[in-house]
Design a protein around this motif. Structure first.
Motif, PDB file in Angstrom:
ATOM      1  N   LYS A  11       0.826  -1.193   0.000  1.00 60.16           N
ATOM      2  CA  LYS A  11       0.000   0.000   0.000  1.00 60.16           C
ATOM      3  C   LYS A  11       0.868   1.253   0.000  1.00 60.16           C
ATOM      4  CE  LYS A  11      -3.892  -2.109   2.508  1.00 60.16           C
ATOM      5  NZ  LYS A  11      -4.776  -2.011   3.702  1.00 60.16           N
ATOM      6  N   ASP A  12       0.204   2.349  -0.291  1.00 64.71           N
ATOM      7  CA  ASP A  12       0.900   3.633  -0.278  1.00 64.71           C
ATOM      8  C   ASP A  12       1.277   3.989   1.160  1.00 64.71           C
ATOM      9  OD1 ASP A  12       1.878   6.109  -0.682  1.00 64.71           O
ATOM     10  OD2 ASP A  12       0.093   6.956  -1.607  1.00 64.71           O
ATOM     11  N   PRO A  13       2.531   4.393   1.439  1.00 59.74           N
ATOM     12  CA  PRO A  13       2.931   4.735   2.810  1.00 59.74           C
ATOM     13  C   PRO A  13       2.072   5.836   3.413  1.00 59.74           C
ATOM     14  CG  PRO A  13       4.868   4.475   1.431  1.00 59.74           C
ATOM     15  CD  PRO A  13       3.684   4.420   0.520  1.00 59.74           C
ATOM     16  N   ASP A  14       1.643   6.793   2.622  1.00 61.36           N
ATOM     17  CA  ASP A  14       0.809   7.869   3.160  1.00 61.36           C
ATOM     18  C   ASP A  14      -0.542   7.328   3.624  1.00 61.36           C
ATOM     19  OD1 ASP A  14       2.835   9.626   2.561  1.00 61.36           O
ATOM     20  OD2 ASP A  14       2.013  10.163   0.596  1.00 61.36           O
ATOM     21  N   ILE A  15      -1.069   6.390   2.864  1.00 59.88           N
ATOM     22  CA  ILE A  15      -2.351   5.799   3.254  1.00 59.88           C
ATOM     23  C   ILE A  15      -2.195   5.008   4.553  1.00 59.88           C
ATOM     24  CG2 ILE A  15      -4.150   4.174   2.572  1.00 59.88           C
ATOM     25  CD1 ILE A  15      -3.636   4.950  -0.306  1.00 59.88           C
ATOM     26  N   LEU A  16      -1.099   4.270   4.688  1.00 58.92           N
ATOM     27  CA  LEU A  16      -0.865   3.499   5.905  1.00 58.92           C
ATOM     28  C   LEU A  16      -0.684   4.411   7.114  1.00 58.92           C
ATOM     29  CD1 LEU A  16       1.542   0.740   4.551  1.00 58.92           C
ATOM     30  CD2 LEU A  16      -0.897   0.538   5.031  1.00 58.92           C
TER      31      LEU A  16
ATOM     32  N   ALA B 256      -0.906  -6.594  11.960  1.00 60.18           N
ATOM     33  CA  ALA B 256      -0.920  -7.902  11.300  1.00 60.18           C
ATOM     34  C   ALA B 256      -0.751  -7.769   9.791  1.00 60.18           C
ATOM     35  CB  ALA B 256      -2.216  -8.632  11.636  1.00 60.18           C
ATOM     36  N   GLU B 257      -1.367  -6.760   9.195  1.00 61.75           N
ATOM     37  CA  GLU B 257      -1.306  -6.594   7.748  1.00 61.75           C
ATOM     38  C   GLU B 257      -0.039  -5.887   7.284  1.00 61.75           C
ATOM     39  OE1 GLU B 257      -4.821  -4.536   6.624  1.00 61.75           O
ATOM     40  OE2 GLU B 257      -6.172  -6.244   7.011  1.00 61.75           O
ATOM     41  N   ASN B 258       0.591  -5.140   8.152  1.00 67.10           N
ATOM     42  CA  ASN B 258       1.788  -4.379   7.761  1.00 67.10           C
ATOM     43  C   ASN B 258       2.906  -4.611   8.783  1.00 67.10           C
ATOM     44  OD1 ASN B 258       0.309  -2.640   5.584  1.00 67.10           O
ATOM     45  ND2 ASN B 258      -0.881  -2.322   7.451  1.00 67.10           N
ATOM     46  N   PRO B 259       3.421  -5.832   8.841  1.00 72.23           N
ATOM     47  CA  PRO B 259       4.435  -6.121   9.870  1.00 72.23           C
ATOM     48  C   PRO B 259       5.754  -5.392   9.652  1.00 72.23           C
ATOM     49  CG  PRO B 259       4.213  -7.962   8.358  1.00 72.23           C
ATOM     50  CD  PRO B 259       3.118  -7.009   8.003  1.00 72.23           C
ATOM     51  N   ARG B 260       6.032  -4.925   8.432  1.00 74.93           N
ATOM     52  CA  ARG B 260       7.291  -4.238   8.150  1.00 74.93           C
ATOM     53  C   ARG B 260       7.158  -2.721   8.195  1.00 74.93           C
ATOM     54  NH1 ARG B 260       9.893  -7.727   3.093  1.00 74.93           N
ATOM     55  NH2 ARG B 260       9.912  -9.750   4.171  1.00 74.93           N
ATOM     56  N   HIS B 261       6.008  -2.237   8.547  1.00 75.76           N
ATOM     57  CA  HIS B 261       5.825  -0.789   8.632  1.00 75.76           C
ATOM     58  C   HIS B 261       6.600  -0.245   9.830  1.00 75.76           C
ATOM     59  CE1 HIS B 261       3.785   3.116   9.044  1.00 75.76           C
ATOM     60  NE2 HIS B 261       3.533   2.983   7.747  1.00 75.76           N
ATOM     61  N   PRO B 262       7.179   0.965   9.712  1.00 76.67           N
ATOM     62  CA  PRO B 262       7.954   1.516  10.840  1.00 76.67           C
ATOM     63  C   PRO B 262       7.132   1.694  12.122  1.00 76.67           C
ATOM     64  CG  PRO B 262       8.432   2.725   8.813  1.00 76.67           C
ATOM     65  CD  PRO B 262       7.289   1.819   8.506  1.00 76.67           C
ATOM     66  N   ARG B 263       5.804   1.775  12.028  1.00 71.92           N
ATOM     67  CA  ARG B 263       4.970   1.983  13.212  1.00 71.92           C
ATOM     68  C   ARG B 263       4.230   0.720  13.627  1.00 71.92           C
ATOM     69  NH1 ARG B 263       2.103   7.924  12.406  1.00 71.92           N
ATOM     70  NH2 ARG B 263       4.030   9.155  12.351  1.00 71.92           N
ATOM     71  N   ALA B 264       4.645  -0.415  13.112  1.00 66.42           N
ATOM     72  CA  ALA B 264       3.953  -1.648  13.477  1.00 66.42           C
ATOM     73  C   ALA B 264       4.145  -1.968  14.955  1.00 66.42           C
ATOM     74  CB  ALA B 264       4.465  -2.804  12.615  1.00 66.42           C
ATOM     75  N   ASP B 265       5.356  -1.743  15.497  1.00 64.59           N
ATOM     76  CA  ASP B 265       5.565  -2.009  16.925  1.00 64.59           C
ATOM     77  C   ASP B 265       4.772  -1.040  17.793  1.00 64.59           C
ATOM     78  OD1 ASP B 265       7.063   0.109  16.015  1.00 64.59           O
ATOM     79  OD2 ASP B 265       8.740  -0.254  17.379  1.00 64.59           O
ATOM     80  N   ASN B 266       4.666   0.222  17.356  1.00 62.69           N
ATOM     81  CA  ASN B 266       3.859   1.184  18.109  1.00 62.69           C
ATOM     82  C   ASN B 266       2.379   0.823  18.082  1.00 62.69           C
ATOM     83  OD1 ASN B 266       6.242   2.985  16.672  1.00 62.69           O
ATOM     84  ND2 ASN B 266       5.936   3.502  18.818  1.00 62.69           N
ATOM     85  N   ALA B 267       1.937   0.251  16.948  1.00 60.39           N
ATOM     86  CA  ALA B 267       0.535  -0.172  16.870  1.00 60.39           C
ATOM     87  C   ALA B 267       0.250  -1.267  17.889  1.00 60.39           C
ATOM     88  CB  ALA B 267       0.227  -0.656  15.451  1.00 60.39           C
ATOM     89  N   LEU B 268       1.174  -2.220  18.039  1.00 63.68           N
ATOM     90  CA  LEU B 268       0.989  -3.261  19.059  1.00 63.68           C
ATOM     91  C   LEU B 268       1.020  -2.673  20.466  1.00 63.68           C
ATOM     92  CD1 LEU B 268       3.176  -6.165  17.596  1.00 63.68           C
ATOM     93  CD2 LEU B 268       0.676  -6.037  17.693  1.00 63.68           C
ATOM     94  N   TYR B 269       1.885  -1.711  20.700  1.00 58.15           N
ATOM     95  CA  TYR B 269       1.975  -1.120  22.034  1.00 58.15           C
ATOM     96  C   TYR B 269       0.673  -0.411  22.413  1.00 58.15           C
ATOM     97  CZ  TYR B 269       3.456   1.925  25.826  1.00 58.15           C
ATOM     98  OH  TYR B 269       3.547   2.591  27.028  1.00 58.15           O
ATOM     99  N   PHE B 270       0.152   0.430  21.524  1.00 58.57           N
ATOM    100  CA  PHE B 270      -1.104   1.131  21.838  1.00 58.57           C
ATOM    101  C   PHE B 270      -2.290   0.174  21.884  1.00 58.57           C
ATOM    102  CE2 PHE B 270       1.309   4.880  20.237  1.00 58.57           C
ATOM    103  CZ  PHE B 270       1.191   5.661  21.373  1.00 58.57           C
ATOM    104  N   SER B 271      -2.221  -0.889  21.096  1.00 59.31           N
ATOM    105  CA  SER B 271      -3.287  -1.894  21.178  1.00 59.31           C
ATOM    106  C   SER B 271      -3.287  -2.552  22.561  1.00 59.31           C
ATOM    107  CB  SER B 271      -3.102  -2.944  20.082  1.00 59.31           C
ATOM    108  OG  SER B 271      -4.084  -3.950  20.183  1.00 59.31           O
TER     109      SER B 271
END
Length: 290
Positions: free
Chosen positions: A163-168, A196-211
């Motif tokens: 996907k487009d990085p801006d959209i993510l 889960a859908e973007n495990p290589r995104h730079p904010r994937a770890d932050n998404a898990l933390y806030f979740s």
């Protein structure tokens, strides 16, 4: 004859002859100068004549030498395009035309293309054993399938496009905003799906933390502990791992797992010394001490 009258006549004759002698001397000098000039002119004319005579003798010698040389053998007729030799040339003059027996040919570069080099390389399919070294088996399979098996091709087709990085980034910000505005359940769901859908995104770890934080807010320490464990295991070098370990220890405390919580706090202190997370871990260790 009386002596005095004779002397008087002698002196008178000498006095009268003196001007005449002076005039004769001046006239002689003028004549001598004129004669010298004529001699110089004659000498210059003579030198010019000698030089001309020498040139004529040289030309005559060249002409005699040419006439005495043997005539060249007969040559085939030159083509029509060749220029004829000059009929005559003055002796001593440099010849500027090519001889009649030589043909002037103008060379033109060839316009043919360079020879083509064969650069084609035969395609050789790799062996199945070699391909298995680079293709990881699909989950649930034994990993012994062939390269062209349907399972491998299906897995390649099912891989979603990037996907487009801006959209993510917009999706991530929208999910975090849902947590802040009170829609905790929706925010947790969106952040979990994002990681889960973007495990290589730079904010994937932050998404898990806030979740995990949202799950703690929903009073689900068990689910939050699983989320924080996934964060620490998947992104050990991420910027959210230190806070994730502190939150995981907090979940252990809520689940009455003080031993595990103490081990986590000790790990933070030893693994990240001098950090704010280590300071908090030391304070909570002191609070957990019996």
């Amino acid at each position: 004859m009386p002596v005095r009258p004779f002397l008087f006549r002698l002196f008178a004759a000498v006095a009268l002859s003196a001007p005449t002698a002076c005039a004769t001397t001046a006239a002689s000098q003028t004549e001598v100068g004129r004669l010298e000039a004529e001699v110089r002119t004659l000498r210059a004319s003579q030198a010019s004549l000698l030089e001309r005579l020498e040139r004529l003798e040289n030309r005559d010698a060249v002409a005699r030498a040419r006439s005495a040389a043997p005539a060249p053998a007969a040559k085939p007729a030159a083509p029509a395009s060749a220029k004829p030799e000059a009929a005559s040339a003055e002796p001593g003059e440099a010849l500027s035309l090519a001889p009649a027996e030589l043909t002037v040919v103008r060379l033109k570069p060839k316009k043919e293309p360079a020879p083509r080099i064969n650069t084609a390389v035969a395609v050789v399919e790799p062996d199945a054993d070699q391909m298995e070294m680079f293709i990881s088996p699909v989950e649930g399979s034994s990993g012994t399938g062939s390269v062209g098996s349907p399972s491998a091709s299906t897995a390649a087709r099912m891989e979603p496009p990037e996907k487009d990085p801006d959209i993510l980034d917009a999706e991530y910000e929208r999910a975090v905003a849902m947590l802040r505005t009170g829609n905790v359940e929706g925010g947790v769901e969106q952040l979990t799906r994002f990681a889960a859908e973007n495990p290589r995104h730079p904010r994937a770890d932050n998404a898990l933390y806030f979740s995990g934080l949202g799950q703690m807010g929903l009073q689900d320490p068990t689910g939050a502990a699983k989320t924080f464990e996934r964060l620490i295991k998947t992104y050990p070098a991420g910027d959210a791992v230190q806070d994730g370990m502190l939150r995981l220890a907090e979940c252990r405390v809520r689940l009455n797992q003080a031993v595990d919580a103490r081990a986590l706090y000790t790990r933070v202190v030893t693994q990240f010394p001098g950090t704010a997370a280590a300071t908090q871990a030391e304070q909570r260790l002191a609070a957990l001490s019996p």
